[in-house]
Scaffold this active site. Structure first.
Site, PDB file in Angstrom:
ATOM      1  N   ASP A   8       0.828  -1.205   0.283  1.00 33.86           N
ATOM      2  CA  ASP A   8      -0.024   0.297  -0.054  1.00 33.86           C
ATOM      3  C   ASP A   8       0.919   1.306  -0.040  1.00 33.86           C
ATOM      4  O   ASP A   8       1.646   1.654   0.983  1.00 33.86           O
ATOM      5  CB  ASP A   8      -0.956   0.009   1.309  1.00 33.86           C
ATOM      6  CG  ASP A   8      -1.796   1.185   1.271  1.00 33.86           C
ATOM      7  OD1 ASP A   8      -2.218   1.781   0.467  1.00 33.86           O
ATOM      8  OD2 ASP A   8      -2.575   1.265   2.185  1.00 33.86           O
ATOM      9  N   ASP A 110      -3.211   2.311  -5.723  1.00 35.14           N
ATOM     10  CA  ASP A 110      -2.218   2.502  -4.936  1.00 35.14           C
ATOM     11  C   ASP A 110      -2.006   1.296  -4.171  1.00 35.14           C
ATOM     12  O   ASP A 110      -1.266   1.152  -2.988  1.00 35.14           O
ATOM     13  CB  ASP A 110      -2.402   3.807  -4.032  1.00 35.14           C
ATOM     14  CG  ASP A 110      -3.574   3.486  -3.161  1.00 35.14           C
ATOM     15  OD1 ASP A 110      -4.415   2.858  -3.452  1.00 35.14           O
ATOM     16  OD2 ASP A 110      -3.538   4.344  -2.024  1.00 35.14           O
ATOM     17  N   GLU A 111      -2.816   0.153  -4.217  1.00 32.80           N
ATOM     18  CA  GLU A 111      -2.708  -1.193  -3.457  1.00 32.80           C
ATOM     19  C   GLU A 111      -2.439  -2.011  -4.488  1.00 32.80           C
ATOM     20  O   GLU A 111      -3.157  -2.327  -5.516  1.00 32.80           O
ATOM     21  CB  GLU A 111      -3.851  -1.408  -2.772  1.00 32.80           C
ATOM     22  CG  GLU A 111      -4.025  -0.261  -1.608  1.00 32.80           C
ATOM     23  CD  GLU A 111      -5.612  -0.741  -0.838  1.00 32.80           C
ATOM     24  OE1 GLU A 111      -5.478  -1.414  -0.009  1.00 32.80           O
ATOM     25  OE2 GLU A 111      -6.549  -0.005  -1.443  1.00 32.80           O
TER      26      GLU A 111
END
Length: 416
Positions: A8, A110-111
């Site tokens: 993350d 973003d993960e």
């Protein structure tokens, strides 16, 4: 036993903006000062999208208005979002992760989830590999990540949330009682504010309280969602890490809040075309056709409505999608002043599934060839390197949106 990583990016939008600015010679790392990423309030986009840790100390939170944030800290540094940059950073993060496992799931911009099970034979101890990934993100890309390590996706994801930034955390089943269960129930993935309030009303205040509750009671209280969150609280999750090079989506959409009230039909059509440009580009990049098109409208009185159409054939060209979007808008718009417009497509099919019908106009192949050429030029020289002539000498941005309003398929098939 499986070994799953959840990676993350910390304060992704702000970190990615900071890294790009430093690379260009900006004298300050905006992550070290009270700063935010926010839209332009003059264009009605003044919402905080990301914040620095120093900004958080002043009570500034994601989702607040910029006006409210500046009341808490008047000297707050404000920077605009750059969604093209964010996709580039996301792609680079994904590229590095692929070096450690062929099974990487792009869960959001973003993960990522990474299945490290088979990779142990090559890279060894999971913790050492996780720390190596974390360091490479900093050294090669200029931003930090948190990594959670466990036996499944839910525990890995919850592990990555334990302490930020720039940390690696394990959350093995035997560690749940110490690390996970004491946390407030609202911290559990899939437990939103409304669900947390319902649980707290029956004195289930921590994740551990929920884990020890009667699952039948949870089903009676929250129906199927009650059983889901009870399972997650107990670390139960057998979903696989799904290999994908793009963020898994059920639909692709774009919307824009307009800086002034639009009352002219032709002007609204032009904005819909600009939104469709980006939607169709994303669709083709994903390799999909769609059979459902919808248009959303929000008036100056904040009244929102949408209109959708199931079409008989599958499409992915900008011109065809826009024709349906324009038709839907004309059927639904009653002449109100428009504050926001959106275009959304769904019901995906692979791009080799197109079947031509008797009602096709016969120019589909030409439109597809044109779009391929335009996409190649834009990919090489930038999104706005080539635009339609109808936008020339006008004041409407030819490619609008930029935020990814897509529907993501979440763990267990649920949407967050």
């Amino acid at each position: 036993m499986r070994v799953i990583f959840h990676i993350d990016a910390n304060s992704a939008y702000l970190s990615w903006t900071a890294a790009a600015m430093l690379e260009k010679g900006y004298p300050i790392d905006i992550r070290e000062i009270p700063s935010v990423i926010s839209g332009d309030p003059l264009n009605r986009h003044g919402i905080i999208l990301a914040k620095s840790i120093p900004a958080k100390k002043y009570g500034i939170a994601t989702g607040q208005s910029l006006f409210e944030a500046k009341q808490k800290y008047p000297d707050l540094a404000v920077f605009p979002p750059n969604y093209d940059l964010y996709m580039l950073c996301s792609n680079e993060m994904y590229r590095i992760l692929l070096e450690y496992s062929p099974v990487v799931e792009r869960y959001s911009i973003d993960e990522c989830f990474l299945d490290y099970t088979a990779s142990q034979n090559r890279f060894g101890d999971p913790l050492k590999a996780a720390h190596a990934i974390r360091e490479r993100m900093k050294q090669e890309l200029g931003f930090s990540v948190n990594i959670g390590v466990s036996i499944n996706k839910i525990l890995a994801k919850m592990g990555s949330e334990l302490q930020k930034p720039d940390q690696v955390h394990t959350l093995w089943p035997q560690e749940m009682g110490q690390k996970l269960w004491p946390l407030p129930v609202g911290k559990l993935f899939m437990v939103g504010r409304a669900t947390a309030q319902k649980l707290q009303k029956i004195n289930l205040n921590t994740i551990g309280d929920l884990a020890k509750a009667d699952p039948n009671h949870m089903k009676a209280l929250l129906k199927s969602h009650g059983l889901l969150v009870w399972s997650l609280a107990n670390g139960i999750d057998d979903t696989e890490v799904t290999l994908n090079s793009e963020i898994i989506q059920k639909g692709v959409g774009n919307s824009t809040t307009i800086s002034y009230d639009v009352t002219d039909r032709n002007e609204a059509h032009m904005i819909l075309l600009a939104l469709t440009e980006r939607v169709a580009m994303r669709l083709r990049r994903l390799g999909y056709l769609v059979s459902l098109v919808s248009v959303s409208v929000k008036t100056d009185g904040f009244v929102g409505y949408s209109h959708q159409l199931k079409i008989p054939n599958c499409i992915n060209t900008t011109t065809e999608i826009f024709e349906y979007a324009r038709m839907l808008f004309d059927e639904s718009w009653k002449g109100e002043a428009i504050r926001k417009l959106g275009v959304h497509v769904s019901d995906f099919y692979s791009d080799d599934a197109r079947q031509f019908s008797l009602f096709d106009k016969g120019d589909t192949e030409k439109l597809q060839a044109l779009d391929r050429a335009v996409d190649q030029i834009r990919q090489k020289y930038g999104t706005r390197s080539i635009i339609r002539g109808s936008f020339a000498n006008g004041n409407i941005n030819a490619v609008q949106g930029g935020t990814n309003d897509s529907d993501f398929i979440m763990m267990g098939g649920y949407r967050q």
